[in-house]
Design a protein around this motif. Structure first.
Motif, short mmCIF file in Angstrom:
data_model
loop_
_atom_site.label_atom_id
_atom_site.label_comp_id
_atom_site.label_asym_id
_atom_site.label_seq_id
_atom_site.Cartn_x
_atom_site.Cartn_y
_atom_site.Cartn_z
N ALA A 242 47.12 -30.65 25.05
CA ALA A 242 45.73 -30.36 24.46
C ALA A 242 44.64 -31.52 24.91
O ALA A 242 43.77 -31.26 25.13
CB ALA A 242 46.10 -30.48 22.93
N MET A 243 45.38 -32.69 24.86
CA MET A 243 44.49 -33.84 25.36
C MET A 243 44.04 -33.70 26.82
O MET A 243 42.83 -33.94 27.15
CB MET A 243 45.12 -35.43 25.23
N GLU A 244 44.94 -33.55 27.49
CA GLU A 244 44.50 -33.28 29.06
C GLU A 244 43.55 -31.96 29.34
O GLU A 244 42.45 -31.97 30.02
CB GLU A 244 45.78 -32.78 30.00
N GLY A 245 43.71 -31.07 28.30
CA GLY A 245 42.77 -29.93 28.46
C GLY A 245 41.33 -30.26 27.96
O GLY A 245 40.29 -30.13 28.57
N ALA A 246 41.39 -31.04 26.81
CA ALA A 246 40.11 -31.63 26.36
C ALA A 246 39.50 -32.54 27.47
O ALA A 246 38.14 -32.15 27.62
CB ALA A 246 40.15 -32.45 24.98
N ALA A 247 40.09 -33.29 28.13
CA ALA A 247 39.37 -34.19 28.84
C ALA A 247 38.92 -33.52 30.17
O ALA A 247 37.63 -33.63 30.55
CB ALA A 247 40.58 -35.05 29.48
N ARG A 248 39.66 -32.49 30.54
CA ARG A 248 39.33 -31.64 31.69
C ARG A 248 37.85 -30.68 31.52
O ARG A 248 36.90 -30.66 32.15
CB ARG A 248 40.47 -30.57 32.03
N PHE A 249 37.90 -30.40 30.09
CA PHE A 249 36.78 -29.55 29.63
C PHE A 249 35.76 -30.42 29.54
O PHE A 249 34.75 -30.22 30.23
CB PHE A 249 36.97 -28.78 28.03
N MET A 250 35.62 -31.86 29.06
CA MET A 250 34.59 -32.45 29.01
C MET A 250 34.23 -32.83 30.25
O MET A 250 32.94 -33.18 30.64
CB MET A 250 34.97 -33.93 28.14
N SER A 251 35.08 -33.28 31.32
CA SER A 251 34.56 -33.52 32.71
C SER A 251 33.58 -32.44 33.24
O SER A 251 32.83 -32.87 33.86
CB SER A 251 35.80 -33.84 33.46
N ASN A 252 34.34 -31.12 33.09
CA ASN A 252 33.57 -30.04 33.65
C ASN A 252 32.41 -29.82 32.72
O ASN A 252 31.25 -29.63 33.65
CB ASN A 252 34.39 -28.83 33.33
N GLU A 253 32.21 -29.87 31.68
CA GLU A 253 30.89 -30.07 30.98
C GLU A 253 30.01 -31.06 31.40
O GLU A 253 28.72 -30.71 31.70
CB GLU A 253 31.03 -30.12 29.39
N LEU A 254 30.45 -32.29 31.54
CA LEU A 254 29.85 -33.20 32.09
C LEU A 254 29.10 -32.94 33.47
O LEU A 254 28.00 -33.18 33.59
CB LEU A 254 30.66 -34.52 32.10
N ARG A 255 29.88 -32.41 34.25
CA ARG A 255 29.52 -32.27 35.64
C ARG A 255 28.46 -31.19 35.56
O ARG A 255 27.42 -31.15 36.56
CB ARG A 255 30.48 -31.67 36.59
N THR A 256 28.70 -30.24 34.79
CA THR A 256 27.60 -29.03 34.62
C THR A 256 26.33 -29.87 34.17
O THR A 256 25.15 -29.53 34.75
CB THR A 256 28.06 -28.16 33.72
N ALA A 257 26.29 -30.65 33.24
CA ALA A 257 25.20 -31.25 32.65
C ALA A 257 24.49 -31.94 33.61
O ALA A 257 23.29 -32.00 33.62
CB ALA A 257 25.48 -32.01 31.44
N LEU A 258 25.34 -32.80 34.60
CA LEU A 258 24.64 -33.94 35.38
C LEU A 258 24.12 -33.07 36.67
O LEU A 258 23.67 -33.89 37.54
CB LEU A 258 25.68 -34.88 35.67
N THR A 259 24.39 -31.86 36.78
CA THR A 259 23.74 -31.01 37.95
C THR A 259 22.67 -30.05 37.41
O THR A 259 22.25 -29.26 38.37
CB THR A 259 24.79 -30.25 38.71
N SER A 260 22.36 -30.04 36.19
CA SER A 260 21.66 -28.94 35.61
C SER A 260 20.06 -29.34 35.81
O SER A 260 19.48 -28.28 35.72
CB SER A 260 21.81 -28.91 34.09
N SER A 261 19.49 -30.34 36.45
CA SER A 261 18.25 -30.70 36.56
C SER A 261 18.21 -31.77 37.60
O SER A 261 18.98 -32.34 37.84
CB SER A 261 17.36 -31.14 35.49
#
Lengths: 363, 363
Positions: A242-261
């Motif tokens: 569950a922790m690994e999944g949460a970390a992966r989810f956050m990393s993906n979201e962060l990547r999306t956020a940091l390439t969104s503009s």
């Protein structure tokens, strides 16, 4: 002259086999004491080109030819049937035969557990070796076990995890007196199952040599509230994933956020060295011990890099040089008395457990 | 003319009480249908100034004076003894008395569970109402239960969670046929405890009206592998807190990384709007239903903002308007037969469970 310390290596294990393991041994030469030697189990033909590239290795290592390899997705039962003579089997057998003090493999986890259990036998009363995860927190790592090997755990097994995890944490991280907590749920009226309550009594009242701090909760794993957190293999496996999944989810979201503009992308570019450090901080240490065996066996993750595998070799050396095994044995011998001491009086046992103060988590 | 739908509100609950709840009701007027009215339970003196500031509320709400309030850290047993006449108690009682179709409180969770159970009684065979967490994933949210109410769960309870969670997910998220998974550990040779194996058989073989997809693992919670993930309250609570802890740890590390150098700070400044969106994406929905009661009770988190509480009111309306309760009842009536159907033949039961294919997680 100091005694030679031999570490046995499954040179074929992992996603990359010898192309990672041999450079890792070369790398390790610089970070382990001069009295350490290595035993490389694997196919001579596959090892030769790597050894030609890393000539220093052969001055500190011996090669033991093994024709066969255990596949990364072979079932444990299958690995037991046809494992004899494989690089993994031979790496573990070298401990039993007194040729090495520890074995390291980046191969198939289930197979390594089954083979180690068969060859070395268990020292603790477990179904199979306990798996340890090392979870990063702000000031270090939490030793968290069992993360998947022993699904059904009675109080005695939980206490065995505490004993083994504590000794491992001291040996691997140099903490003189690691603190220990028992994983539980928060709500006051329903502190855990009977197994958890009983293990709590044994750890608190039994005369074990442990700095036991009481119950902890799921978020204490990444908070570093205690050094060692103990739970059954079902809960531990789910929590880890569950922790690994949460970390992966956050990393993906962060990547999306940091390439969104454009602004965000530019910002990410400027922050790149810091973001890389951030990512490195999140990677857990590469080596997990299999605890409860008569011998030191370390599992390195399958995708381990050269540096990861070298670190795993170093941990193997640290464990072999420490009083780890003797400390576990000493506390294990106290366990029967501790279990007997902690038997509740029929009437007030439950009340005593209910009244136990749970550890205050620092907010 | 459509029937009036009344939502009962504990106007004193939560960290901020009426100063958040009343503005939230004002906010909700714009997002709920015109046939919805509210019943505000709380201290008239405390509500008056807020109501004066939000005059529109009184056109759609009635105030019911309640002198007392349940404290945020009162024990459930204490709340039961002295809860009568408090704003929370009265908010729940309004459902039993037919005055309202749902109740919402941001107060003390343990007290709300105990009071709701006492007043409304359980419809399912549980120790206490099941607690649901809604975990964000890339394409929506995972409905995850039980996250802490029922520590010991046999197969029947796990199946009840599946039935209730599925109906909740459909009502709250408008997914016509939510998929359901059962949380388990990965390793092939040791698929879960007997309770999990039996629940798996019932869900797969019993004639329940559910789209059951088999076993899932801890990292599937944030992957969105299925819509609803079911587990016992011990494992669920640990997994939820472990994920919260991991997310908090990552946020802290990210903050440290992004303020560690001038370049990183400048980068963070440029990326700020995106980082804010990132943070918002991670916040779970604010309302959790207490499932298994004869009535709809929603718990809003204690620190809820005006917007959070308004969203919780909207979820309450969605649930009340849906076929939620009837759907749960229909499947619950099928449960005894499903349990009987799935009784394993003594000899091959375990083998059947072993052979069950676990769901392939998309990588």
């Amino acid at each position: 002259m100091t005694e030679t310390l031999v570490i046995s290596i499954d040179a074929m294990g992992g996603d990359h086999g010898p192309s990672v393991v041999i450079p890792a041994v070369a790398h390790a030469l610089a970070i382990v004491p001069a009295n350490v030697r290595f035993l490389l189990h694997g196919d001579e033909g596959a090892l030769a080109p790597e050894l030609a590239r890393h000539k220093a290795v052969l001055q500190r290592a011996d090669v033991r030819h093994a024709e066969r390899v255990i596949g990364m997705d072979e079932k444990p039962a299958q690995a037991l049937r046809r494992g004899k003579g494989t690089s993994m089997w031979n790496a573990v057998e070298a401990i039993r035969d007194g040729e090495a003090v520890a074995a390291v493999s980046a191969g198939n986890t289930g197979a390594l557990m089954a083979i180690s259990k068969l060859i070395l036998r268990m020292s603790a009363d477990l179904e199979r070796p306990a798996l340890v995860a090392s979870i990063p927190h702000e000031r270090g790592v939490t030793t968290f076990l069992d993360v998947g090997a022993n699904v059904d755990c009675d109080a005695e097994r939980l206490v065995e995890f505490a004993i083994m995890g504590e000794a491992f944490h001291r040996a691997a991280h140099g903490v003189p007196r690691p603190t220990v907590g028992l994983l539980n749920v928060g709500s006051e009226e329903m502190k855990g199952h009977e197994e958890v309550r009983e293990a709590h009594r044994v750890l608190r009242e039994g005369k074990l040599d442990l700095d036991y701090r009481g119950f902890v909760e799921g978020d204490d794993i990444t908070r570093g509230a205690v050094d060692v957190i103990v739970t059954d293999g079902f809960t531990g496996n789910v929590a880890l994933k569950a922790m690994e999944g949460a970390a992966r989810f956050m990393s993906n979201e962060l990547r999306t956020a940091l390439t969104s503009s454009l602004g965000a992308s530019l910002g990410a570019l400027l922050a790149r060295p810091s973001l890389r450090k951030f990512r490195d901080r999140l990677s857990p240490p590469p080596a997990a011990p299999l605890l409860g065996l008569n011998g030191i066996v370390l599992k390195c993750h399958g995708g381990a890099s050269e540096r990861d595998f070298a670190q795993a070799l170093r941990v193997a050396v640290d464990l072999a040089q420490s009083g780890f095994a003797a400390e576990i044995e000493r506390n294990m011998r106290r366990l029967p008395a501790a279990l007997a001491d902690a038997q509740p009086a029929p009437a007030d046992g439950a009340a005593a457990a209910d009244g136990a103060p749970s550890m205050e988590s620092p907010k």
